[in-house]
Design an enzyme around this catalytic site. Structure first.
Site, short mmCIF file in Angstrom:
data_model
loop_
_atom_site.label_atom_id
_atom_site.label_comp_id
_atom_site.label_asym_id
_atom_site.label_seq_id
_atom_site.Cartn_x
_atom_site.Cartn_y
_atom_site.Cartn_z
N LEU A 86 10.62 -2.15 5.72
CA LEU A 86 9.86 -3.09 6.54
C LEU A 86 8.52 -3.23 5.81
O LEU A 86 7.70 -2.32 5.84
CB LEU A 86 9.71 -2.58 7.97
CG LEU A 86 11.04 -2.44 8.72
CD1 LEU A 86 10.84 -1.82 10.10
CD2 LEU A 86 11.74 -3.80 8.85
N PRO A 87 8.32 -4.35 5.11
CA PRO A 87 7.33 -4.48 4.04
C PRO A 87 5.85 -4.56 4.45
O PRO A 87 5.20 -5.59 4.30
CB PRO A 87 7.77 -5.76 3.33
CG PRO A 87 8.40 -6.57 4.42
CD PRO A 87 9.09 -5.58 5.31
N CYS A 88 5.30 -3.45 4.89
CA CYS A 88 3.88 -3.41 5.26
C CYS A 88 2.97 -3.56 4.04
O CYS A 88 1.79 -3.88 4.19
CB CYS A 88 3.55 -2.15 6.05
SG CYS A 88 4.00 -0.62 5.24
N HIS A 89 3.51 -3.37 2.84
CA HIS A 89 2.71 -3.54 1.63
C HIS A 89 2.26 -4.99 1.44
O HIS A 89 1.34 -5.26 0.68
CB HIS A 89 3.48 -3.05 0.39
CG HIS A 89 4.78 -3.76 0.15
ND1 HIS A 89 5.95 -3.35 0.76
CD2 HIS A 89 5.09 -4.84 -0.60
CE1 HIS A 89 6.93 -4.16 0.38
NE2 HIS A 89 6.43 -5.07 -0.45
#
Length: 181
Positions: free
Chosen positions: A149-152
């Site tokens: 889940l791409p929080c970056h």
């Protein structure tokens, strides 16, 4: 009719994985990924104690379904970090996240496509919480499924890279990978 509560996993398998962005800890049940992040295994074990009393380290031998789940996670993570995959198709269990954190992290892939970024404020606005950038940032800081889940993809209002559980070098590498460079 009330929704049936999801059954707690009987046991969870815990492993570490060396990656291009650092050592990651992975936790899987027989049928889902529960944790993919940068916390030390001991910290993850404490979080998992809320979900199940049984947590087994990979080197102690995991049941076949957990070994298979772990192999899928590792393969997709390796493919993503090698630029061969743009997203993940893994069953996820977000019970380690509070309802608000779950709402925030689940919005990531839909709101921020591969190769793009948004600010904390933009994400807060999208979630109907104008002025909630700090709360969104705190929720992302506790993302139990980093990279998956791409929080970056979330950056500061100034366009600068800000906090990431794996460190700014890892965030820079991930964003560079997605930008094609």
């Amino acid at each position: 009719m009330p929704r049936k509560k999801k059954a707690e996993p009987e046991s969870v398998g815990l492993a570490t994985q060396e990656t291009a962005i650092g050592r990651m800890t992975l936790a899987v049940s027989d049928d889902a990924l529960l944790y993919c992040g940068f916390a030390f295994p001991e910290e993850v074990r404490k979080q998992l104690a809320r979900v199940t009393p049984r947590c087994t380290e990979e080197d102690a031998g995991l049941p076949a379904p957990q070994q298979e789940q772990l192999a899928r996670v590792r393969a997709q993570l390796a493919d993503f970090l090698a630029g061969r995959r743009r997203g993940f198709s893994l069953p996820m269990d977000l019970r380690l996240a509070t309802p608000f954190r779950r709402e925030v992290v689940l919005s990531l892939a839909a709101f921020i496509p591969y190769g793009h970024t948004r600010t904390y404020a933009q994400l807060a606005e999208k979630l109907g919480r104008p002025g909630g950038a700090r709360a969104v940032g705190a929720a992302l800081g506790a993302n139990p499924l980093c990279v998956v889940l791409p929080c970056h993809r979330v950056i500061g209002a100034s366009g600068k890279l800000t906090g990431y559980a794996g460190g700014l070098a890892a965030k820079r590498l991930l964003l560079g990978l997605e930008a094609g460079g």
